[in-house]
Design an enzyme around this catalytic site. Structure first.
Site, PDB file in Angstrom:
ATOM      1  CG  HIS A 147       0.909  11.261   1.476  1.00 20.19           C
ATOM      2  ND1 HIS A 147       0.653  10.390   0.439  1.00 20.19           N
ATOM      3  CD2 HIS A 147       0.142  10.839   2.518  1.00 20.19           C
ATOM      4  CE1 HIS A 147      -0.231   9.484   0.827  1.00 20.19           C
ATOM      5  NE2 HIS A 147      -0.545   9.735   2.079  1.00 20.19           N
ATOM      6  CG  HIS A 160      -1.822   1.263   1.134  1.00 15.64           C
ATOM      7  ND1 HIS A 160      -2.918   1.350   0.301  1.00 15.64           N
ATOM      8  CD2 HIS A 160      -1.735   2.487   1.733  1.00 15.64           C
ATOM      9  CE1 HIS A 160      -3.468   2.546   0.396  1.00 15.64           C
ATOM     10  NE2 HIS A 160      -2.761   3.255   1.259  1.00 15.64           N
ATOM     11  CG  ASP A 188      -0.558   5.759  -0.005  1.00 14.03           C
ATOM     12  OD1 ASP A 188      -1.671   5.707  -0.553  1.00 14.03           O
ATOM     13  OD2 ASP A 188      -0.416   5.735   1.237  1.00 14.03           O
TER      14      ASP A 188
END
Length: 305
Positions: free
Chosen positions: A264, A237, A241
């Site tokens: 991020h 995951h 992302d």
């Protein structure tokens, strides 16, 4: 030539915002060549359109958020990952709330909806950003880099120090010259920790998180009754992302992305660092399938099953 792609028809869906907890209506529409990926807050008067670009990312707390003139659209990374994996270059993305719906917490629902709407090639060359020099960002012990590579490959290592996560794969690598997004990446769900919920709620985050749209862990265990979808789901995951964060560039990368504990914020800083020096990268087009890496020909074809 390797052509740009968009949707064949409009589709809409309704879901819950992971962080806002609000009901959200999402609509994706075909867009002309060279449009890029354009998000629109159609609940605002007048509506505000925000093109996906690295400089439009101004908030990376728990999600990637675009901003323009105070209008925000958060949690775009899972949808962006699916658009990247399915090689969608041009699309209008309309949303009636400040967040993209979380769906099942992975890219799978978006993949299903996009494939159901259909994908259409356009009479314009697809423009790739080829990395020419190594670029890296370090924040403490976390880091991410982009390196020259003839194709698109992502390598991601995690280290959460959690018993249930430590029992799973700590490193994943996907080379799209050999693998397919739908089968290798799209299924991996987001995850969170019960102990963090009060802090997140106090920040106005995770209001819509449930066992139906995230992997939830206590101090020792995965709480979801059905467990994990795969033994590499946590690391995979994080790679999912990263694909979404990197596609904010607006063009597919010809590069090898490597990361350790990245998120991020680092991913967006990496894109900005790449673009900051024109010697780091160049635009390229491929005139036919034989001259292009398989990552941009075979990997974007529909799976045989």
């Amino acid at each position: 030539m390797i052509k740009q792609r968009t949707l064949k028809k409009v589709f809409s869906t309704v879901g819950i915002g992971l962080h806002s907890g609000r009901k959200v209506r999402l609509t994706l529409r075909p867009a002309p060549p060279d449009t890029g990926l354009v998000f629109t807050r159609n609940d605002l008067k007048p509506p505000v359109a925000i093109k996906a670009e690295p400089e439009r990312v101004n908030d990376t707390r728990m999600a990637t958020t675009l901003d323009k003139d105070g209008a925000r659209i958060a949690t775009i990374e899972h949808l962006m990952s699916a658009l990247s994996g399915l090689a969608i270059d041009n699309c209008y993305i309309d949303v009636d709330a400040p967040e993209i719906p979380i769906m099942d917490g992975s890219g799978s629902t978006f993949v299903f909806l996009i494939r159901a709407a259909g994908i259409e090639e356009q009479d314009a060359p697809r423009k790739f950003v080829r990395v020419k020099k190594n670029v890296s960002i370090h924040v403490g012990d976390k880091w991410a880099s982009l390196e020259p590579y003839d194709g698109y490959k992502l390598s991601f290592a995690i280290d959460f120090g959690h018993p249930a996560i430590d029992e799973t794969a700590q490193f994943v690598e996907v080379d799209f010259n050999k693998e397919n997004y739908i089968e290798s990446v799209s299924h991996a769900r987001t995850f969170g920790f019960v102990n963090d919920l009060e802090m997140l709620w106090g920040m106005g985050l995770a209001q819509g998180g449930t066992l139906d749209n995230a992997i939830v862990l206590d101090d020792f265990h995965v709480l979801n009754p059905d467990g994990l979808r795969s033994q590499d789901e946590f690391a995979k995951h994080k790679l999912l992302d990263a694909m979404g964060d990197l596609y904010v560039l607006g063009h597919p990368l010809v590069a090898h992305y490597r990361a350790f504990k990245s998120g991020h914020e680092i991913n967006n800083k990496l894109l900005r660092a790449l673009l900051a020096n024109p010697e780091n990268w160049e635009f390229v087009e491929y005139q036919d399938e034989h001259s292009a890496p398989k990552a941009f020909t075979e990997a974007v074809k529909e799976p045989s099953n």
